[in-house]
Design a protein around this motif. Structure first.
Motif, PDB file in Angstrom:
ATOM      1  N   MET A   1       0.838  -1.197   0.000  1.00 44.41           N
ATOM      2  CA  MET A   1       0.000   0.000   0.000  1.00 44.41           C
ATOM      3  C   MET A   1       0.875   1.250   0.000  1.00 44.41           C
ATOM      4  O   MET A   1       1.924   1.282   0.640  1.00 44.41           O
ATOM      5  N   SER A   2       0.419   2.296  -0.685  1.00 37.97           N
ATOM      6  CA  SER A   2       1.195   3.513  -0.783  1.00 37.97           C
ATOM      7  C   SER A   2       1.118   4.332   0.500  1.00 37.97           C
ATOM      8  O   SER A   2       1.994   5.142   0.792  1.00 37.97           O
ATOM      9  N   LYS A   3       0.062   4.153   1.279  1.00 38.69           N
ATOM     10  CA  LYS A   3      -0.091   4.858   2.542  1.00 38.69           C
ATOM     11  C   LYS A   3      -0.455   3.841   3.612  1.00 38.69           C
ATOM     12  O   LYS A   3      -1.140   2.863   3.348  1.00 38.69           O
ATOM     13  N   ASN A   4       0.000   4.093   4.848  1.00 36.51           N
ATOM     14  CA  ASN A   4      -0.425   3.174   5.889  1.00 36.51           C
ATOM     15  C   ASN A   4      -1.852   3.493   6.308  1.00 36.51           C
ATOM     16  O   ASN A   4      -2.408   4.544   6.004  1.00 36.51           O
ATOM     17  N   PHE A   5      -2.426   2.566   7.027  1.00 39.22           N
ATOM     18  CA  PHE A   5      -3.842   2.658   7.373  1.00 39.22           C
ATOM     19  C   PHE A   5      -4.163   3.913   8.181  1.00 39.22           C
ATOM     20  O   PHE A   5      -5.116   4.630   7.890  1.00 39.22           O
ATOM     21  N   ASP A   6      -3.372   4.183   9.216  1.00 38.95           N
ATOM     22  CA  ASP A   6      -3.658   5.323  10.089  1.00 38.95           C
ATOM     23  C   ASP A   6      -3.609   6.642   9.333  1.00 38.95           C
ATOM     24  O   ASP A   6      -4.429   7.540   9.572  1.00 38.95           O
ATOM     25  N   THR A   7      -2.658   6.762   8.414  1.00 34.46           N
ATOM     26  CA  THR A   7      -2.556   7.990   7.617  1.00 34.46           C
ATOM     27  C   THR A   7      -3.790   8.153   6.738  1.00 34.46           C
ATOM     28  O   THR A   7      -4.353   9.256   6.623  1.00 34.46           O
ATOM     29  N   ARG A   8      -4.234   7.080   6.123  1.00 30.08           N
ATOM     30  CA  ARG A   8      -5.417   7.151   5.258  1.00 30.08           C
ATOM     31  C   ARG A   8      -6.659   7.550   6.059  1.00 30.08           C
ATOM     32  O   ARG A   8      -7.441   8.394   5.625  1.00 30.08           O
ATOM     33  N   MET A   9      -6.837   6.954   7.247  1.00 31.04           N
ATOM     34  CA  MET A   9      -7.988   7.293   8.072  1.00 31.04           C
ATOM     35  C   MET A   9      -7.931   8.749   8.520  1.00 31.04           C
ATOM     36  O   MET A   9      -8.950   9.451   8.541  1.00 31.04           O
ATOM     37  N   MET A  10      -6.746   9.220   8.871  1.00 31.37           N
ATOM     38  CA  MET A  10      -6.589  10.611   9.294  1.00 31.37           C
ATOM     39  C   MET A  10      -6.938  11.568   8.155  1.00 31.37           C
ATOM     40  O   MET A  10      -7.612  12.588   8.354  1.00 31.37           O
ATOM     41  N   GLU A  11      -6.511  11.228   6.940  1.00 33.45           N
ATOM     42  CA  GLU A  11      -6.809  12.083   5.788  1.00 33.45           C
ATOM     43  C   GLU A  11      -8.302  12.106   5.488  1.00 33.45           C
ATOM     44  O   GLU A  11      -8.856  13.157   5.149  1.00 33.45           O
ATOM     45  N   TRP A  12      -8.965  10.939   5.598  1.00 30.48           N
ATOM     46  CA  TRP A  12     -10.419  10.910   5.412  1.00 30.48           C
ATOM     47  C   TRP A  12     -11.101  11.808   6.431  1.00 30.48           C
ATOM     48  O   TRP A  12     -11.978  12.611   6.092  1.00 30.48           O
ATOM     49  N   ARG A  13     -10.707  11.682   7.709  1.00 29.01           N
ATOM     50  CA  ARG A  13     -11.353  12.472   8.760  1.00 29.01           C
ATOM     51  C   ARG A  13     -11.130  13.964   8.543  1.00 29.01           C
ATOM     52  O   ARG A  13     -12.040  14.776   8.776  1.00 29.01           O
ATOM     53  N   GLU A  14      -9.947  14.340   8.104  1.00 30.44           N
ATOM     54  CA  GLU A  14      -9.672  15.759   7.844  1.00 30.44           C
ATOM     55  C   GLU A  14     -10.558  16.294   6.726  1.00 30.44           C
ATOM     56  O   GLU A  14     -11.108  17.400   6.818  1.00 30.44           O
ATOM     57  N   GLN A  15     -10.708  15.520   5.653  1.00 27.80           N
ATOM     58  CA  GLN A  15     -11.570  15.946   4.543  1.00 27.80           C
ATOM     59  C   GLN A  15     -13.032  16.035   4.989  1.00 27.80           C
ATOM     60  O   GLN A  15     -13.746  16.985   4.633  1.00 27.80           O
ATOM     61  N   ILE A  16     -13.468  15.054   5.763  1.00 30.09           N
ATOM     62  CA  ILE A  16     -14.850  15.034   6.236  1.00 30.09           C
ATOM     63  C   ILE A  16     -15.120  16.228   7.149  1.00 30.09           C
ATOM     64  O   ILE A  16     -16.123  16.935   6.992  1.00 30.09           O
ATOM     65  N   ASP A  17     -14.227  16.470   8.102  1.00 26.00           N
ATOM     66  CA  ASP A  17     -14.432  17.576   9.041  1.00 26.00           C
ATOM     67  C   ASP A  17     -14.423  18.924   8.330  1.00 26.00           C
ATOM     68  O   ASP A  17     -15.211  19.819   8.655  1.00 26.00           O
ATOM     69  N   LYS A  18     -13.532  19.073   7.372  1.00 26.68           N
ATOM     70  CA  LYS A  18     -13.476  20.324   6.610  1.00 26.68           C
ATOM     71  C   LYS A  18     -14.778  20.566   5.859  1.00 26.68           C
ATOM     72  O   LYS A  18     -15.312  21.686   5.834  1.00 26.68           O
ATOM     73  N   CYS A  19     -15.314  19.514   5.259  1.00 25.94           N
ATOM     74  CA  CYS A  19     -16.563  19.622   4.518  1.00 25.94           C
ATOM     75  C   CYS A  19     -17.732  19.911   5.454  1.00 25.94           C
ATOM     76  O   CYS A  19     -18.583  20.767   5.167  1.00 25.94           O
ATOM     77  N   LEU A  20     -17.780  19.234   6.604  1.00 26.56           N
ATOM     78  CA  LEU A  20     -18.854  19.462   7.567  1.00 26.56           C
ATOM     79  C   LEU A  20     -18.829  20.890   8.103  1.00 26.56           C
ATOM     80  O   LEU A  20     -19.878  21.542   8.252  1.00 26.56           O
ATOM     81  N   PHE A  21     -17.648  21.373   8.397  1.00 27.94           N
ATOM     82  CA  PHE A  21     -17.520  22.749   8.890  1.00 27.94           C
ATOM     83  C   PHE A  21     -18.036  23.747   7.851  1.00 27.94           C
ATOM     84  O   PHE A  21     -18.753  24.703   8.182  1.00 27.94           O
ATOM     85  N   LYS A  22     -17.697  23.493   6.603  1.00 33.22           N
ATOM     86  CA  LYS A  22     -18.135  24.373   5.517  1.00 33.22           C
ATOM     87  C   LYS A  22     -19.655  24.347   5.368  1.00 33.22           C
ATOM     88  O   LYS A  22     -20.281  25.381   5.116  1.00 33.22           O
ATOM     89  N   ILE A  23     -20.252  23.175   5.512  1.00 38.27           N
ATOM     90  CA  ILE A  23     -21.705  23.047   5.382  1.00 38.27           C
ATOM     91  C   ILE A  23     -22.417  23.871   6.451  1.00 38.27           C
ATOM     92  O   ILE A  23     -23.346  24.635   6.156  1.00 38.27           O
ATOM     93  N   ILE A  24     -21.982  23.720   7.696  1.00 42.96           N
ATOM     94  CA  ILE A  24     -22.634  24.446   8.796  1.00 42.96           C
ATOM     95  C   ILE A  24     -22.371  25.941   8.679  1.00 42.96           C
ATOM     96  O   ILE A  24     -23.285  26.767   8.828  1.00 42.96           O
ATOM     97  N   ALA A  25     -21.125  26.320   8.387  1.00 42.18           N
ATOM     98  CA  ALA A  25     -20.793  27.744   8.261  1.00 42.18           C
ATOM     99  C   ALA A  25     -21.558  28.396   7.121  1.00 42.18           C
ATOM    100  O   ALA A  25     -21.914  29.585   7.188  1.00 42.18           O
ATOM    101  N   GLY A  26     -21.841  27.642   6.063  1.00 45.85           N
ATOM    102  CA  GLY A  26     -22.520  28.194   4.896  1.00 45.85           C
ATOM    103  C   GLY A  26     -24.031  28.249   5.028  1.00 45.85           C
ATOM    104  O   GLY A  26     -24.711  28.774   4.141  1.00 45.85           O
ATOM    105  N   SER A  27     -24.571  27.729   6.132  1.00 43.63           N
ATOM    106  CA  SER A  27     -26.020  27.789   6.336  1.00 43.63           C
ATOM    107  C   SER A  27     -26.436  29.206   6.741  1.00 43.63           C
ATOM    108  O   SER A  27     -25.596  30.037   7.108  1.00 43.63           O
TER     109      SER A  27
END
Length: 301
Positions: A1-27
Motif C-alpha cells: 500500500m502507498s499509505k499506511n492505514f492510520d494515515t489514510r484514516m486521518m486524511e479521510w477524517r480531515e476531509q470530512i471535518d473540513k466539509c462538515l464545517f463548511k456546510i454548517i458555516a454556509g447555512s
C-alpha cells in the motif's frame, strides 16, 4: 500500500471535518445557533460511517467532491439521531463523546431544533450531491424510517426485548441499517441503478423476486456491500457492549452480556466480523485492504 492505514484514516477524517464545517458555516442560521450545530458535530469521534461510505466508493472508483458531500450529508443524519437519542424522552443520556450532550449544554428546546436543522442540512447536501442519482436518496430515506433507525429506536424504547434474538433485531435496525446504507450507497453512488433494483439491494433480495434476471450480475457487489454493512453494523454494537463490560462501565439498557458470558459475547462479535470480512473476498476495482484493516480493529480476543 502507498499509505499506511492510520494515515489514510486521518486524511479521510480531515476531509470530512473540513466539509462538515463548511456546510454548517454556509447555512443561513444565526451565529449562536450555528455554534450549537458545531457543538453537536465536532469533535466527531471515528467518523466511521462516512469513512465506510468513501472506502466502499473506492472499491468502484475514486470518490469525487460530490461523493464527499453525500457522505457528509449521511454523517449529519447520524449527528441528528444522536441529539434526539440523548434527550430525556428517549435514552436520557447526559454525556456524549466525553462532554455534556446537547440538551444538557443548551436545553431541550435548542437541542430539538439543532437535531431538526442537521436533518434538513443532511438532505440538502444529498440532494445537491446526487442530482441524477435519485436511487441513493430512495435508499437513504428507507433506512431512516420503517426499515431502519426510527423503527429500531421505537423497539429499543417500547418493544419487548426478552431474548438475544430480540436484541440483535434492535441492533440490526437501530445501528446496522444506517451502516449498511453507507456501504451500499458508497459502492453504487456513481452507478445508475433502477430504483426498484436499488430497493432490492436494500432488502437483500437477490432471490429472484426483487431483481430482474438481466440486472442480477450488477447487484452482486452491492449485495456484498449490504452484507458487509449488516454484519459489521451488528458487530460494532456488540463491540460497544463488550468494551463497556470489560471497562467496568454500567450499561443503561440491555446488552448482549445480559444473555451471554464474556467469552461467548466475544465469539459472537468475531463471528459477525468474520462474516463481514468474507464479503471482501471478491474482485473489486479498488483495494479492499483498508476496509479489512478497518474491520479488524474491532476484533476482541
Amino acid at each position: 500500500m502507498s499509505k499506511n492505514f492510520d494515515t489514510r484514516m486521518m486524511e479521510w477524517r480531515e476531509q470530512i471535518d473540513k466539509c462538515l464545517f463548511k456546510i454548517i458555516a454556509g447555512s443561513s442560521y444565526p451565529a449562536e445557533f450555528k455554534s450549537i450545530l458545531d457543538y453537536a458535530v465536532f469533535p466527531g469521534g471515528k467518523r466511521l460511517r462516512p469513512i465506510l461510505f468513501l472506502e466502499w466508493h473506492s472499491l468502484y472508483a475514486p470518490p469525487d467532491e460530490s461523493a464527499l458531500l453525500f457522505a457528509c450529508g449521511l454523517e449529519l443524519m447520524h449527528a441528528y439521531s444522536l441529539i434526539h437519542d440523548d434527550m430525556p424522552c428517549m435514552d436520557n443520556d447526559d454525556m456524549r463523546r466525553g462532554k455534556p450532550s446537547v440538551h444538557k449544554e443548551y436545553g431541550e428546546g435548542k437541542a430539538l431544533l439543532a437535531g431538526d436543522a442537521l436533518l434538513d442540512l443532511s438532505y440538502n447536501c444529498m440532494f445537491e450531491a446526487c442530482r441524477d442519482k435519485s436511487s441513493s436518496l430512495i435508499m437513504f430515506s428507507a433506512v431512516r424510517g420503517d426499515l431502519g433507525i426510527v423503527h429500531g429506536q421505537y423497539l429499543d424504547l417500547y418493544g419487548k426485548i426478552g431474548s438475544l434474538d430480540d436484541l440483535i433485531n434492535v441492533y440490526e435496525r437501530k445501528t446496522a441499517s444506517l451502516i449498511r446504507a453507507f456501504c451500499v450507497i458508497g459502492y453504487t453512488f456513481m452507478q445508475k441503478l433502477d430504483a426498484k433494483e436499488y430497493l432490492a439491494v436494500l432488502y437483500g433480495a437477490l432471490d429472484g423476486d426483487g431483481a430482474d434476471d438481466d440486472n442480477v450480475a450488477a447487484l452482486i457487489k452491492p449485495l456484498s456491500a449490504y452484507k458487509f454493512g449488516h454484519n459489521f453494523g451488528i458487530a460494532f454494537q456488540i463491540f460497544d457492549d463488550v468494551s463497556e463490560y470489560i471497562a467496568g462501565e454500567k450499561s443503561d439498557g440491555t446488552t448482549v452480556l445480559d444473555y451471554l458470558d464474556l467469552d461467548k459475547a466475544k465469539a459472537l462479535l468475531n463471528t459477525y466480523l468474520n462474516a463481514a470480512l468474507a464479503e471482501l473476498d471478491g474482485e473489486y476495482n479498488g483495494d479492499t485492504a483498508y476496509l479489512r484493516e478497518f474491520a479488524e480493529k474491532f476484533v476482541i480476543v
